[in-house]
Design an enzyme around this catalytic site. Structure first.
Site, short mmCIF file in Angstrom:
data_model
loop_
_atom_site.label_atom_id
_atom_site.label_comp_id
_atom_site.label_asym_id
_atom_site.label_seq_id
_atom_site.Cartn_x
_atom_site.Cartn_y
_atom_site.Cartn_z
N LYS A 24 -25.91 -18.57 77.83
CA LYS A 24 -26.96 -19.65 78.62
C LYS A 24 -27.32 -20.69 77.24
CE LYS A 24 -30.78 -20.24 81.48
NZ LYS A 24 -31.15 -21.61 81.14
N GLU A 78 -23.90 -28.09 81.47
CA GLU A 78 -25.20 -28.20 80.66
C GLU A 78 -24.94 -29.36 79.61
OE1 GLU A 78 -28.98 -26.84 80.27
OE2 GLU A 78 -27.62 -25.93 81.54
N GLU A 184 -29.99 -19.11 73.61
CA GLU A 184 -31.05 -19.20 74.59
C GLU A 184 -30.96 -17.69 75.30
OE1 GLU A 184 -33.10 -21.53 78.27
OE2 GLU A 184 -30.84 -21.86 77.92
N ASP A 441 -21.77 -35.80 36.95
CA ASP A 441 -22.62 -35.17 36.03
C ASP A 441 -23.04 -35.73 34.75
OD1 ASP A 441 -24.13 -33.06 34.92
OD2 ASP A 441 -22.12 -32.12 33.78
#
Length: 614
Positions: A24, A78, A184, A441
């Site tokens: 989910k 979803e 979830e 650097d």
């Protein structure tokens, strides 16, 4: 079709051969309907989402020609913003859902697009198939998305906007994955269930991945029955929301008696009370600084309210392995700013969604500081004998490297005071690089502007070559520039040809500023462009890792607009980096989805033809 079918919340998973299980996701439920003339994305409440999430409908339009023989069709799914394979960032989806300005919507859709995760097929070739058994609909959906070449499992790295949520008979294996990656929860569905519009039914059950928090009460509202709750955070009371669900009548009566005797009635039926009564609550997520989907579990009369801290709440906000032990949390490990081990662990806990993708499937080397930064330190390449069973590793020649794939491993390493995470340029399943990195650097921290200048020149070169690049602070005194490539697309010999060319280009243009001289004594105060470091067996500081310096500054990814004269590594503290990701997102958001293979290949061919390869 309008409103969607809804699952019923349950505290325990159903078992038996008639049930199937799906992950989910925390997002916006929506029906995606596609015909030859119209594409619509409709929320579970019947509201149009097409203009809110245009990246999804635009993606369908791009694919429309290949969909012809399947239309009209309707998917159930979803809308999410995946942070990993099982977790969606609901805060971001909600923020997108509330955005009204077209330009902001388009910018968000381009910069950080959402996904549509399909789990059901309701109409196919114009036929309503919602009355078919779930198992048949699911099989048809699987075959459809497979036929269309769409991902058959959610993956945040992939560029496809539509992806499939698979089902399984194995609840426990799926639940372990959901818990480990902080998803979830799970939806259980009867394999013979029919899809019913606007119906909440026990044919579908949802089990949520709740966490626990110990909080204290700060008030009670008789009118709505809500108890306000808070935690203690650095000398201040921090409100965390309210809770009503789970409170029985006798517990409400006890609370009312307490607030009437010890609290203050600020208006009719509404009381405040000084911290004293502690309680344990269950919650789903921390959302905009408050607990979401809260339910009461128990009073904790033996707990002192001062111990209900925000740090403690954060440390328990992930479902980690039960064998994980966090110790000496008050120990100061960054002496210049007084940051403790708890602060460091909290940082990793909050930044983990951005950090873990870079650690995933990489042979890890850490630098440990047993007494905190400034003290003795040592490289650790091997998994120690005392490591708990949940620490996984991979053999790499003589070393047994830890693989950090979840919060349990990440926080265990933090508890070991691993303050720096160094990773190779390849994943554990290949001998070829998956990224190209230039390390800029400068001779000293005070000469950091040289790194900015070199980064700007390299960016100019890369833009001329049509390359997308991603800058990052080293966390100390330099800047590193990343170019993503696909796994197994190039050998280290290939990438060396390119890095050598780019470094030589900068040195030839600015011989007084830059050098490729390895020996420090021979650099003459110039900035060193390190391309030799990009090689098998070498490592680089991981994005979002702290450094073992006195302030624990972060190797933070940057937006190119930030690489200017005002840039300072000292500004990128743990707190600042967490805050900026909440406000701005991750500058490397598209890194894994934007390999530059085509451009690099063309450059290498040109170098070879011109005889400039090394």
């Amino acid at each position: 079709m309008g409103l969607t079918m809804q699952p019923v919340l349950t505290a325990a998973p159903p078992s038996g051969g008639n049930w199937r299980y799906e992950a989910k996701y925390d997002g916006y439920r929506a029906l995606l309907s596609v015909s030859r003339t119209e594409i619509s994305l409709i929320s579970r409440n019947g509201q149009p989402l097409d203009s809110v999430f245009p990246e999804i409908t635009s993606y369908v339009k791009e694919k429309l020609a290949g969909l012809e023989k399947h239309l009209p069709m309707t998917l159930d799914g979803e809308v999410v913003s995946l942070t990993n394979r099982y977790r969606s960032n609901f805060e971001y989806v909600q923020k997108r859902g509330l955005t009204k300005k077209t330009d902001l919507i388009e910018k968000a859709a381009e910069h950080k697009p959402c996904q549509y995760l399909a789990f059901d097929l309701l109409a196919y070739k114009g036929e309503n198939i919602s009355s078919l058994p779930y198992s048949e609909r699911k099989q048809k959906l699987f075959e459809l998305l497979k036929c269309l070449g769409l991902p058959l499992a959610p993956d945040p790295i992939l560029t496809e906007r539509i992806q499939y949520i698979p089902e399984t008979r194995d609840f426990h294996s799926l639940w372990d994955s959901v818990k480990r990656l902080d998803g979830e929860g799970i939806v259980a569905k009867k394999k013979d269930s029919r899809w019913m519009e606007n119906k909440k039914t026990a044919e579908w059950l949802k089990l949520k991945n709740y966490k626990k928090a110990t909080v204290f009460m700060t008030g009670y509202n008789m009118t709505n029955g809500y108890v306000t709750i808070a935690v203690f955070d650095r000398g201040q009371i921090k409100e965390m929301g309210s809770v009503s669900h789970g409170l029985e009548e006798q517990e409400r009566n006890a609370i009312l008696a307490i607030v009437k005797e010890h609290g203050t009635e600020i208006k009719t039926g509404e009381y405040t009370i000084d911290p004293s009564i502690c309680l344990t609550v269950n919650y789903l997520t921390i959302h905009h600084g408050t607990l979401r989907e809260v339910s009461f579990e128990s009073f904790e009369f033996d707990v002192a309210w001062e111990d209900c801290t925000y740090t403690r709440l954060l440390l328990h906000s992930r479902n980690v392995h039960p064998d994980l032990q966090l110790t000496s949390l008050d120990k100061v490990i960054f002496p210049k700013n007084g940051k403790t081990k708890a602060d460091y662990i909290s940082y990793l806990n909050e930044i983990g969604d951005f950090l873990l993708p870079f650690l995933e499937n990489r042979a890890l080397t850490v630098i440990r500081y047993p007494h905190g930064s400034g003290g003795e330190s040592f490289f650790q390449k091997n998994k120690p004998d005392y490591a708990p069973e949940f620490i996984t590793s991979i053999k790499d020649g003589e070393h047994d490297h830890i693989i950090c794939q979840d919060y349990s491993v990440l926080l265990w390493l933090a508890n070991q005071l691993a303050l720096e995470f160094h990773i190779p340029f390849q994943t554990a399943d290949t001998v070829h690089p998956t990224e190209i990195v230039f390390d800029l650097d400068p001779p000293s921290q005070s000469e950091f502007p040289l790194a900015v200048r070199a980064a700007e020149e390299l960016r100019r070169l890369f833009e001329q070559l049509g390359l997308a690049s991603f800058p990052k602070l080293s966390g100390n005194k330099g800047i590193q520039i990343y170019i993503p490539i696909s796994k197994n697309a190039f050998t280290y010999e290939d990438t060396r040809s390119f890095t050598s060319f780019a470094a030589s280009y900068c040195v030839s243009l600015f011989p007084d500023l830059f050098t490729t001289e390895r020996l420090i004594k021979n650099r003459g105060g110039k900035l060193y462009i390190d391309y030799v470091q990009h090689a098998p067996g070498k490592t680089i500081i991981c994005p979002y890792s702290t450094r073992g310096n006195a302030f624990g500054t972060v190797a933070a990814p940057l937006f190119w607009t930030e690489v200017n004269s005002s840039l300072s590594p000292a500004d990128f503290t743990m707190e600042a980096v967490v805050q900026r990701t909440k406000e701005l997102g991750c500058p490397f958001e598209r890194f894994f989805r934007q390999p530059q293979d085509k451009q690099i290949k063309a450059i290498l061919e040109h170098l070879k033809e011109s005889g400039r390869s090394v």
